[in-house]
Write an enzyme that holds these catalytic residues in place. Sequence first.
Site, short mmCIF file in Angstrom:
data_model
loop_
_atom_site.label_atom_id
_atom_site.label_comp_id
_atom_site.label_asym_id
_atom_site.label_seq_id
_atom_site.Cartn_x
_atom_site.Cartn_y
_atom_site.Cartn_z
N SER A 151 1.05 -1.24 0.08
CA SER A 151 -0.01 -0.12 -0.03
C SER A 151 0.92 1.12 -0.08
O SER A 151 0.29 2.18 -0.61
CB SER A 151 -0.87 -0.08 1.21
OG SER A 151 -0.17 -0.02 2.30
N HIS A 188 2.01 4.48 4.56
CA HIS A 188 1.14 5.27 3.65
C HIS A 188 1.63 6.73 3.51
O HIS A 188 1.80 7.20 2.28
CB HIS A 188 -0.45 5.39 4.26
CG HIS A 188 -1.07 4.18 4.23
ND1 HIS A 188 -2.07 4.05 4.77
CD2 HIS A 188 -0.57 2.89 3.78
CE1 HIS A 188 -2.29 2.42 4.94
NE2 HIS A 188 -1.48 1.97 4.00
#
Length: 316
Positions: free
Chosen positions: A148, A200
Site C-alpha cells: 500500500s 502510507h
Amino acid sequence: MSGRRNRGNFGLILLGSQLLNVGVNRIPPVTLALIAAQTAIFMDVFPKYFPSATAVCMSSYIVWYHKKWERLFLSAVFHADDMHLYFNMSSLIWKGIFLEKKFKSVYFAYLVSVFTALTSIVYIGLNILLENVLEDHSYGMQCAVGFSGVLFALKVLVTHYTPPGRHLALGFIPVPSRWIYWVELILIQLVTPNASFTGHLAGILVGLFFIKGPLKPLMDSIISPEMGNNYRYHGTGYSSGNSQSSNYIYTDRGGYSRTTPSAPPPEYGFRQEYTGGLSEDEQYRRAQRESLQQQTNQRLYPDLDELRKHRMRHYN
C-alpha cells in the site's frame, strides 16, 4: 503480528473476478506480473523466501539496527491475508494500466522498483524520527507488510497526470483531486486504525518527491521514459511506433483530439481507450456495473459496505 497470515479464499475469488472483468489481455505485462507474483507469494509458492509475516516484515528496529536490508523489498510484496491482497491488487490494476501505458513497461518496472525501495527507506526514517522526537519506542517496533505504501506513491502520480476534477475517497466522498491522497491517508487511518500511517505517508512523500522534487530528473538520467516509445502496448500486445492507427488523447488544453503515433501525445495526456476520462473510482464502479449486467444470476462483487466490513474486521 501472527507468524502466519490467514489464507482465506474470498479475497482471491474477488481478485480473480476483478481480473476477468477488466480483461487479462488489457492489463500491461509489468502490472500483470506484479499481481501474479504477489498472489503467488501469498499462496506460499516461495516458502523459502517468504516463510511468514514475522520473517519478512519491516520495522526500523529490524532493518536499521539489525541490518536486515532485504526486508525493504520482501515486506512490500507480502500480504497479511486474502482481503489485504485483494484491496491492494485491485488498486494496482487501475494504477498500473494508466501509468504503464504512459511510461511504457521498461520505465514502469524501473519506477516501481525505485518507489518500493524509497518508500521503505522513508518509512524507516519516519519511524526513527518519531521514535526519537516523541520518545515513543513503539514506532521502532512497528512491523509492516504490504504494497500500500507503493500504491500511495503511484496514486500521487496518477492524480498528477490526469485532468483536475473530483475523486471519490473510499468510494463515496467527493474530494478535489489534488487533495485525494491526503484525505484518503486520514480516512483509511480512521476506518482501519491498525493500518500503517507512516507507511502510507512515506508513499505520498515519495510520489511528491517524483513530481515536484529532483527524483524524476535523477531517474530519467539513468533510464529515460522515451526508451520504450517505439513500441506501444494496446491491450492485445505490442505494435511498432510506425503504425498509423489512430488513438484519442486527452490534451492539457481540454477535450479529446485524434492523433497518430507519429504525433506524440502531450506529456500529461492519456489514452481514452483505457480510462475514458474517468477517475480510478469511477472506473471501478463502471467495472462493477458491467459485471452485474453480464452476470444476472451471480454477483461477482459484494457491495461497498460489505467490502468495508471485511476490511475493518481484518485490521481489528
